[in-house]
Write a protein that holds these residues in place. Structure first.
Motif, PDB file in Angstrom:
ATOM      1  N   ASP A  27       0.832  -1.199   0.000  1.00 59.45           N
ATOM      2  CA  ASP A  27       0.000   0.000   0.000  1.00 59.45           C
ATOM      3  C   ASP A  27       0.866   1.248   0.000  1.00 59.45           C
ATOM      4  N   LYS A  28       1.915   1.186   0.831  1.00 61.35           N
ATOM      5  CA  LYS A  28       2.775   2.357   0.929  1.00 61.35           C
ATOM      6  C   LYS A  28       4.224   1.961   0.762  1.00 61.35           C
ATOM      7  N   ALA A  29       4.928   2.694  -0.080  1.00 61.65           N
ATOM      8  CA  ALA A  29       6.372   2.467  -0.211  1.00 61.65           C
ATOM      9  C   ALA A  29       7.077   3.646   0.430  1.00 61.65           C
ATOM     10  N   VAL A  30       8.059   3.346   1.259  1.00 61.51           N
ATOM     11  CA  VAL A  30       8.855   4.409   1.865  1.00 61.51           C
ATOM     12  C   VAL A  30      10.217   4.407   1.183  1.00 61.51           C
ATOM     13  N   LEU A  31      10.559   5.539   0.582  1.00 55.11           N
ATOM     14  CA  LEU A  31      11.882   5.662  -0.028  1.00 55.11           C
ATOM     15  C   LEU A  31      12.752   6.459   0.929  1.00 55.11           C
ATOM     16  N   ILE A  32      13.730   5.785   1.523  1.00 54.26           N
ATOM     17  CA  ILE A  32      14.633   6.513   2.431  1.00 54.26           C
ATOM     18  C   ILE A  32      15.915   6.838   1.681  1.00 54.26           C
ATOM     19  N   THR A  33      16.341   8.083   1.760  1.00 51.59           N
ATOM     20  CA  THR A  33      17.678   8.406   1.247  1.00 51.59           C
ATOM     21  C   THR A  33      18.495   8.917   2.422  1.00 51.59           C
ATOM     22  N   SER A  34      19.686   8.375   2.527  1.00 51.81           N
ATOM     23  CA  SER A  34      20.564   8.768   3.633  1.00 51.81           C
ATOM     24  C   SER A  34      21.956   8.228   3.350  1.00 51.81           C
ATOM     25  N   LEU A  35      22.947   8.880   3.913  1.00 54.61           N
ATOM     26  CA  LEU A  35      24.303   8.335   3.786  1.00 54.61           C
ATOM     27  C   LEU A  35      24.477   7.110   4.676  1.00 54.61           C
ATOM     28  N   SER A  36      23.585   6.986   5.679  1.00 51.75           N
ATOM     29  CA  SER A  36      23.732   5.869   6.616  1.00 51.75           C
ATOM     30  C   SER A  36      22.578   4.869   6.452  1.00 51.75           C
ATOM     31  N   PRO A  37      22.847   3.558   6.733  1.00 48.83           N
ATOM     32  CA  PRO A  37      21.813   2.542   6.526  1.00 48.83           C
ATOM     33  C   PRO A  37      20.869   2.355   7.720  1.00 48.83           C
ATOM     34  N   GLY A  38      21.188   2.985   8.876  1.00 49.84           N
ATOM     35  CA  GLY A  38      20.501   2.681  10.132  1.00 49.84           C
ATOM     36  C   GLY A  38      18.990   2.925  10.122  1.00 49.84           C
ATOM     37  N   TYR A  39      18.552   4.018   9.560  1.00 47.31           N
ATOM     38  CA  TYR A  39      17.115   4.363   9.597  1.00 47.31           C
ATOM     39  C   TYR A  39      16.317   3.352   8.784  1.00 47.31           C
TER      40      TYR A  39
END
Ligand code: GDP
Length: 481
Positions: free
Chosen positions: A334-346
């Motif tokens: 239903d929902k896709a979250v696109l995370i952009t970050s230099l770090s993988p933690g989130y």
């Protein structure tokens, strides 16, 4: 005949805006035609017909004066001679010199381009290897890349604020002044975040009158100085015709200038098709942590979750139940979250959360992160390519959550055409509320001048041009990094 010509110009330019199938005579630029397929709806903000005709005129000027034309060759001769010869050429130029991360660069290129539009100059980009293959050529039948054999290229790297040949330094030392008759054929302009009073005199009418006589302006900039062009009264009328809606300046110019190259476009579309396309809603979360003020991981994670849940972008999970216990499993996300970050933690934390428990609303949430480079390396080409892929993917999202003070996020929000939810800066405590809606979809101006050229005194520039406002404390852009 005039109106037919105007209609033609309008249609031609609007077609370029909305990605038509006009053959631009370029090698290829798939994104020009295909980007419309990836934006769920067309932009509600339409460029003014005046802007479209101005861009069309600009394209002709660029074609006439661009690299390797006879006019360009004559202009180079003049540049090398160091002196202005009125008869030698009808072309004048702004040369933009790269500096900082990709977001900063894209914002300052846009500022330089608007300056070129307003002053009938041609914009050329000094593209080192780190920036190659990012964008299509924006103007038809020509190039905006500064040729490799351009004189003074070696000077670009060493070009710092205090160099005696910068315009600001020359004003300070009185090597140049408003009554100088024999002006040089080129000047260096320093328009970066730490520019000083003399550099900022660039934004005064008197200085613009002088600069208009100099055919080559070489500009080093890393900021969105564009709003300051609104302070220059000789540009005022033109700017209000070009942009009746002042919140859309970057949206229009950014979409016009920055089309992903074929290589970048393939990376964008493959990622989008593989992970995001099937979701009903895509939520982009851009997490940018600046090193000047370390933000503890748990603080930021809590901030992201409380922001997205409070604003009803993402559902809470039911920690009492394991995944698959409440509703039959669905193939559909239903929902896709696109995370952009230099770090993988989130990404890791959020994937675990939505992977272990069902959501309280029954929605299925997929979490994705295209890369985690660990650290900024803007001198590497592949690093900038990946950054551009992610900025563009963010601009395809339905909702955007960005980090305060990040130009990476500004470019995404501007291209998307949306006021994002901004994660407020973490100081020593968790901010409450965790985030707030941006005041504008325009990029924030990190280093506004505070000088009234007419009164020759320091002033809050918002009192001169009311739409230039200082952001509220929680969203304030600073240059602490
Ligand atoms: P700002 O420093 O946040 O204002 O943005 P800039 O784009 O000017 O500089 C940060 C640079 O760090 C980017 O251009 C990238 O090279 C890198 N970077 C920062 N955040 C990300 C991210 O989420 N994804 C990728 N791929 N690169 C990032």
């Amino acid at each position: 005949v005039f109106s037919v010509v105007l209609v033609f110009i309008y249609q031609n330019s609007i077609a370029r805006f909305i990605s038509s199938d006009i053959d631009m005579g370029e090698e290829s630029c798939i994104s020009r035609n295909e980007s419309v397929l990836y934006r769920k709806s067309s932009s509600p903000y339409k460029p003014s017909s005046y802007l479209l005709s101005k861009l069309s005129t600009y394209e002709k000027l660029h074609e006439h004066c661009g690299p390797h034309t006879d006019s360009y060759k004559r202009s180079i001769k003049q540049l090398k001679s160091g002196r202005i010869d009125d008869n030698s050429t009808d072309c004048r130029y702004v040369v933009w010199v790269a500096y900082c991360g990709l977001g900063n660069r894209m914002l300052s290129i846009t500022s330089a381009f608007l300056y070129a539009l307003l002053t009938n100059r041609v914009l050329l980009i000094n593209q080192e290897h780190d920036m190659s293959n990012l964008f299509c050529e924006p103007f038809p039948n020509t190039s905006w890349i500064l040729p490799h054999d351009f004189p003074f290229k070696s000077k670009f790297k060493k070009f710092k604020q205090k160099n005696h040949y910068s315009y600001g330094s020359m004003l300070k030392s009185n090597t140049i002044n408003y009554s100088t008759e024999l002006l040089p054929s080129y000047l260096f302009l320093y328009l970066s975040h730490e520019y000083d009073h003399h550099d900022k005199l660039f934004f005064c009418d008197q200085d613009q009158a002088l600069l208009s006589k100099v055919p080559w302006l070489i500009m080093k900039s890393n900021v969105y100085f564009l709003p300051s062009l609104f302070l220059i009264s000789s540009f005022e009328q033109e700017l209000s015709k070009l942009f009746p809606d002042k919140e859309t300046v970057f949206h229009h110019l950014g979409r016009y200038l920055f089309l992903p190259s074929d290589r970048v476009w393939r990376l964008i579309t493959h990622y989008y098709d593989d992970y995001l396309a099937k979701a009903e809603k895509i939520i982009g979360i851009q997490v940018r942590i600046f090193e000047d003020k370390p933000s503890p991981f748990e603080y930021v994670m809590d901030q992201i979750l409380s922001c997205t849940q409070k604003e009803k972008l993402l559902p809470e999970v039911d920690t009492e139940k394991p995944i698959g216990s409440s509703s039959p499993s669905k193939n559909q996300t239903d929902k896709a979250v696109l995370i952009t970050s230099l770090s993988p933690g989130y990404y890791k934390k959020m994937t675990k959360m939505y992977g272990q428990h069902p959501t309280k609303t029954g929605e299925v949430v997929g979490v994705y992160q295209p890369s985690h480079a660990g650290k900024q390396r803007s001198y590497i080409n592949s690093h900038n390519i990946q950054a551009w892929v992610e900025i563009y993917l963010l601009s395809l999202c339905d909702e955007l959550v960005t980090s305060t003070r990040s130009t990476f996020g500004y470019v995404a929000q501007g291209l998307r055409g949306m006021r994002p939810l901004i994660l407020y800066k973490i100081d020593d405590t968790k901010p409450d509320p965790p985030c707030g809606r941006g005041m504008s979809m325009e990029p924030c101006y990190h280093a506004p001048p505070i000088y009234d050229c007419k009164a020759k005194t320091t002033v809050d520039t918002a009192t001169l041009v009311p739409h230039l406002r200082e952001a509220p404390e929680e969203q304030r852009c600073t240059i602490e990094r």
